[in-house]
Design an enzyme around this catalytic site. Structure first.
Site, short mmCIF file in Angstrom:
data_model
loop_
_atom_site.label_atom_id
_atom_site.label_comp_id
_atom_site.label_asym_id
_atom_site.label_seq_id
_atom_site.Cartn_x
_atom_site.Cartn_y
_atom_site.Cartn_z
NE ARG A 14 0.24 1.22 3.40
CZ ARG A 14 1.18 2.07 3.69
NH1 ARG A 14 2.45 1.67 3.79
NH2 ARG A 14 0.95 3.34 3.89
N GLY A 15 0.29 2.38 -0.14
CA GLY A 15 1.06 3.60 -0.34
C GLY A 15 1.15 3.83 -1.85
NE ARG B 266 -6.27 0.37 -2.40
CZ ARG B 266 -5.79 0.96 -1.28
NH1 ARG B 266 -4.54 0.79 -0.92
NH2 ARG B 266 -6.58 1.74 -0.57
CG ASP C 272 -3.38 7.65 -1.44
OD1 ASP C 272 -3.53 8.24 -0.35
OD2 ASP C 272 -2.87 6.52 -1.54
CG ASN D 291 -3.08 11.39 2.36
OD1 ASN D 291 -2.45 10.52 1.77
ND2 ASN D 291 -2.84 11.70 3.62
#
Lengths: 371, 371
Positions: free
Chosen positions: A53-54, A90, A244, A254
């Site tokens: 993630r990130g 995502r 993001d 974010n």
């Protein structure tokens, strides 16, 4: 980053030159586990299930996902099919589609026999660039922390508030907002980090706390709802978060809970910065409210995962059986609440003009100049 | 409130006229357990350990705590010693000291032989008044919900956002902010409640969700950090919260995380109300920032309690071993963010003048008129 004996990245090519290794972040902070990805489907699943993630790390994983597809089946449609699978994993972060499209671009004109090599090379390039971008963001961000230290007459440590995890675990290396913290710590600026736990998945309590403990940076974990109180009582000198996806106008999507931090920072006149690697900028979206907001499994909210007294990692349900739950993964902080965007080229004003000044080649005027 | 077959209060005198029964709220929503308090120390412990919580219910428990002390030892110092023990149990809520002092006042001029009876009677009176206050707050609050329904042309349900638990479990009966919801539901105003989970102790996810499910009111649980997004997207028509202590100037101390909700409501021009029974008003404090903010055990943040797959209630640790944690239990919402204070006498402007208009006997001018 150094963990124990070795320098560790969050993603790396395995020694056989085929598989891709990532740290399974679902196991942290209570365990350390590495996954090997061998197919594009493995990569998509690691992204979707948040083993990685990130936004920057998701981008790097997506890039390698295309490479894995090109290796398995270099025929015409295979990398493109993999690209669609990966991009759908995502929706909110900008880096994933950007990185996937870059690798697709790198292989599209290449004969099938050389596609896998070209794709791996491009994915590696994206990872190297990510590390360099983060190094630069860290340096620019550390200047902001240094300025707070000067403002305090160097008499006390700087108090930084951050949200979610923006460290090396969120990127290929070093991190974005936390890169500024690491850089400042290396410059021996005394500091302390307030870490919001970041429900539902606890990336603050789990990952940021783990990273900072490893790095020897002092920190304190608080619940997300406590950040307003902290800021109201001037417990933080500045807020630095990641992103993001950031719109061309400077609106910052974010992790859910970022927007209330920005409101509280503004109310108490505490500067609020977002660390924004340029691959997180969506030049095609002017208004951040148009950024798609991922809704995730309600089970992430309904239960909390942690270390049980038995020593096992378990999920405990916190709502009554059958309770309805909503789980938006991100929110959007309007640009007017953002004191600056820390990019690899310096700190931009959170406006179209501010971003265009640092990235003239991407601004409408710059693009037309090139045409 | 009705739970299953019976009308249930959160506190009641046991049939022997001695012990006091309370619902042990630490067991909810996964179990239902009743405690019997027999001493002032039992009452103080139930308050401190949050078997009972919610400022009005804490007040009622404190009142009965003095009565239990007067029954055990009606001699001169015993009730006063118990009063100090009880008042120290939790510092932020205004009702506790108010209720304890009321019972002390009721027994102070009474001969020892009649003190216990006088104390029990006063505690019962406080409970009856609490129920009446909450009924009135519910009616005034329901008017605000009804007004939103009219504003929407009665075409859709009203969306209410609330924080923590302000229902009958937080009071003797009915609740404060949730009393407005219950009253509106009884008036057949269609509504839906957004429930913030309320870390660290999950009173929203656990208690409010449980109450609303029992009452058949539709609701959705969200993480605390998601309320900003909800409000930004106009997902709520109004916010109603409770209070632990409200200053004479209208600043609202309430569960940690309330202040960011108020900021987000203001940013999106959504009305933000606090339900304020007059015993929660601290007429001696003008500036809410002077209200003492309780700091609780870091373990409440470091671990989350819920129902494990084994069927047992367990706490799972969400931070790395040894991580430093801070745990402020309340924050203060400045009066200028508050659209109105829903008291038992009507909705007051969140200003000294607004409160004084409804409670002239408590305002400095009113008090001097009486002198």
């Amino acid at each position: 980053m150094r963990t124990g004996e070795r320098d560790q990245r969050a993603i790396w090519l395995d020694e056989d030159g085929w598989g891709v290794r990532v740290i399974d972040q679902r196991a942290l902070p209570h365990g350390f586990r590495v996954l090997r990805l061998e197919t594009a489907a493995d990569a998509a699943s690691a992204i979707r299930e948040m083993a990685v993630r990130g936004a920057p790390l998701i981008g790097a994983t997506g890039a390698y996902g295309v490479a894995l597809a090109a290796r398995a089946e270099p025929a015409d449609r295979a990398p493109a099919d993999a690209a669609n699978l990966l991009k759908d994993a995502r929706p909110t972060g900008a880096n994933l589609a950007w990185a996937v499209d870059r690798v697709i671009g790198a292989v599209s004109e290449v004969p099938p026999a050389r596609r896998a090599a070209a794709a791996y090379s491009e994915a590696a390039r994206i990872c190297q660039e990510d590390a360099a971008i983060n190094r630069a963001i860290g340096e620019h961000g550390a200047e902001l922390i240094a300025a707070e230290w000067e403002r305090a007459g160097r008499r006390r440590r700087v108090e930084v508030l951050t949200h979610c995890n923006t460290g090396w675990l969120a990127t290929v290396e070093r991190g974005t907002a936390l890169a500024a913290v690491y850089e400042a710590a290396e410059r021996e600026i005394p500091l302390h980090v307030w870490v919001t736990e970041t429900r539902p998945r606890e990336q603050g309590a789990g990952l940021t706390a783990w990273e900072l403990a490893q790095a020897g940076v002092p920190f304190t974990v608080i619940v997300d709802g406590a950040a307003g109180h902290l800021l109201q009582r001037r417990g933080a000198d500045l807020v630095i978060v990641g992103t993001d996806r950031t719109s061309a106008g400077g609106d910052v999507a974010n992790k859910i809970g970022t927007y209330p931090l920005a409101l509280a920072a503004r109310a108490s006149e505490v500067p609020f910065y977002a660390a924004v690697p340029s691959p997180s900028i969506d030049w095609a979206i002017a208004d951040g409210l148009a950024i798609p907001i991922e809704e995730r499994d309600p089970a992430e909210v309904a239960a909390v995962t942690g270390l049980a007294p038995s020593g096992r990692v378990e999920s405990v349900r916190v709502v009554p059986q059958g309770a309805r739950v909503a789980n938006w993964a991100f929110d959007v902080t309007p640009a007017d609440l953002v004191s600056g965007l820390i990019t690899e080229r310096g700190v931009a004003q959170a406006t179209s003009a501010g971003l265009a000044a640092l990235f003239p080649e991407r601004s409408p005027a710059g693009a037309s100049n090139q045409a």
